[in-house]
Write an enzyme that holds these catalytic residues in place. Structure first.
Site: not given
Ligand code: F6P
Length: 554
Positions: A215, A221, A276-277, A362, A393, A513
């Site tokens: 987003k 990452e 995002g979620r 979240e 199990h 972060k």
């Molecule tokens: O770290 C949390 C977050 O902001 C989530 O809410 C989001 O889904 C994820 O990181 C990834 O964010 P992006 O789509 O901006 O890379």
């Protein structure tokens, strides 16, 4: 727990008459056993069940009476749940801390609808992107979109994390039956290089399409993995122009996409009003669409939409997401339960609990109200789970005989996608048996009657009275997956509305972060850095530096 200092008259939900009435009611009902509730009402199992958007919810095996539901619905009404729902559907800025509308429901609205956001119709924008996604997906699926060296695309890798990963990977696994089997789909999320390495080691870059999903397009990452992916591609193809044929982006941030070197013509956008979620049915679902095809993707959207309509229009006491949300509150805030187990009896839903963890935790892991007041009650429970029968199990022992109350959602399908001898009946027999065992247990008399020696009796007694919901759907299809996801989205919304929290921000992930950014140079520097953390963090960093060896990329 947070917020113990909250003073009376703060307007917190715990001061509402309906909350107080529930507290009193809880005292009456807390020791009532499901055995007697069922014995007193031969039709409880049929009465306490609702169907909405073809999803059947049996909530009869909960520790409730009709009065409980009445009181919970009163609470929802006092909290203005209906108005909250309308505010979301109408695009009001209910994500107050980020001053944003919350409009994932616009992602599945039909073309004929209009939802204006800042003077622009969100629905027509959504359909514009969907049409572009469909055209692109078809090109990739039918082999018209070729790699730089003229080879057909056979592999798709989605690079993203959080909402830009969990939805796509969950949906791909859930709908694998409908996917284009000649293609492979991989998902890289973790900044641990192992994730990228293992996802790509057997792939030919010339046949691989990378979807960078983010987003913000700034998530460390994802951007680290995206750069590694570009280097991996260029190692084979040697030409910068190749990037255009092998990389597309899904983002709200065109500027950063262009900076990375992806042509914005190959970018699929979405908007700040999609959290995002809550984004798996936006362009973030591009990998899903390539896997299952545009028609199936649209069927999934139709499923979401039918649950949206059910949520918006059904009476509160016949409304699946409302009932599930209120029952969560009942256990979380009155019985003191800490978790909810989600147990899909469907191997295809193996990533569903992980997906729900972000969605629920979240969203509702918050310690202050919308007004910024500390809460004096528990908010979001911990969501967890595994598919049945595997979980039986491993951890079910604790749910049956442990000392913790764990409300469970069982999810099952009446028809299997893989008819194979007795498998499906066995699977479903287990689902039904578990909810029965959890509710009714096994009494001391029953255990003795089986000839159990005295010393063993206490070990073999099952107290029962363990609450469950059972969700039954005819078959796992793109449409029913959409309904299930929307069911949980609105369940989470319902809970957040009662707790008066902002379910759509996530400030809690920021601190880690920021601190990681500070530590990176301390790990990378050749000179011994001057460490100014606490003594624990300092010595962990020193030990890591001592043993890590030379970085491979230097
Ligand atoms: O770290 C949390 C977050 O902001 C989530 O809410 C989001 O889904 C994820 O990181 C990834 O964010 P992006 O789509 O901006 O890379």
């Amino acid at each position: 727990m947070m917020g113990l200092n909250a003073t009376p008259k703060t307007g917190l939900v715990t001061e509402r008459p309906a909350w107080k009435a529930l507290e009193e009611h809880y005292q009456k009902i807390r020791n009532v056993h499901l055995r007697s509730l069922f014995a007193d009402d031969a039709h409880r199992g049929e009465r306490m069940a609702v169907e909405g958007a073809d999803v059947y919810l049996d909530y009869s095996k909960n520790r409730i009476t009709d009065a409980t539901i009445r009181l919970l619905v009163n609470l929802a009404e006092e909290c203005g749940l209906r108005q909250h729902i309308e505010a979301m559907f109408q695009g009001q800025k209910i994500n107050t801390t980020e001053n944003r509308a919350v409009l994932h429901i616009a992602l599945r609205a039909p073309k004929s609808e209009q939802i204006p956001v800042n003077g622009v119709d969100a629905v027509s924008e959504v359909h514009g992107v969907l049409d572009r996604m469909a055209a692109f997906s078809d090109q990739v699926r039918d082999g018209h979109w070729l790699g730089y060296s003229g080879k057909r695309i056979r592999n798709v890798i989605n690079i993203g994390i959080g909402g830009s990963d969990l939805g796509p990977v969950m949906a791909y696994e859930a709908l694998k039956h409908y996917s284009k089997r000649e293609m492979s789909f991989r998902f890289v999320s973790n900044v641990d290089g192992t994730d990228f390495e293992e996802a790509t080691r057997d792939l030919n870059p010339e046949e691989t399409l990378i979807i960078v999903s983010s987003k913000t397009f700034t998530t460390v990452e994802t951007m680290t993995n995206a750069h590694t992916a570009r280097a991996w591609l260029l190692k084979s193809l040697h030409r910068q122009e190749a990037v255009g044929k092998h990389f597309v982006a899904v983002s709200t941030n065109a500027e950063e996409v262009a900076k990375f070197g992806i042509d914005t013509a190959n970018m699929f956008g979405f908007w700040d009003w999609v959290g995002g979620r809550y984004s798996m049915d936006s362009a973030i679902g591009l990998s899903t669409m390539i896997a299952i095809g545009p028609d199936n993707f649209r069927a999934m959207l139709a499923g979401f939409r039918s649950m949206d309509e059910h949520y918006r229009t059904s009476p509160l006491d016949k409304n699946l997401p409302v009932l599930m949300g209120l029952l969560s509150i009942w256990y979380n805030n009155f019985f003191g339960a800490q978790t909810v187990a989600v147990l899909p009896y469907a191997q295809y839903l193996k990533r569903f609990p992980a997906y729900l963890q972000q969605l629920a935790m979240e969203s509702n892991g918050k310690h202050v109200t919308l007004a910024g007041a500390p809460v004096n009650y528990q908010t979001g429970p911990i969501y967890w789970g595994e598919p049945g029968t595997n979980g039986q199990h491993s951890f079910y022992q604790l749910i049956h005989q442990g000392t913790k109350l764990t409300p469970c959602d069982f999810i099952g399908f009446c028809r299997t996608l893989n008819p194979l001898g007795p498998h499906h009946d066995l699977l479903m027999a287990n689902l039904f048996a578990q909810t029965e065992a959890l509710a009714f247990g096994r009494t001391e008399d029953e255990v003795r009657a089986e000839g159990t020696p005295d010393w063993l009796v206490p070990h073999r007694v099952f107290e029962g009275n363990r609450p469950t919901n059972t969700i039954l759907v005819e078959r796992l299809t793109p449409e029913s997956l959409g309904k299930l996801v929307a069911l949980y989205e609105h369940n989470v919304f319902t809970q957040g509305a009662i707790w008066q929290i902002d379910s759509f921000d996530q400030w809690g992930v920021e601190l880690g972060k920021v601190l990681a950014k500070r530590i990176i140079p301390e790990l990378e520097s050749v000179e011994e850095p001057l460490l100014q953390h606490d003594s624990s963090t300092n010595s962990l960093i020193r030990r890591y530096r001592r043993f890590k060896g030379e970085p491979s990329w230097k």
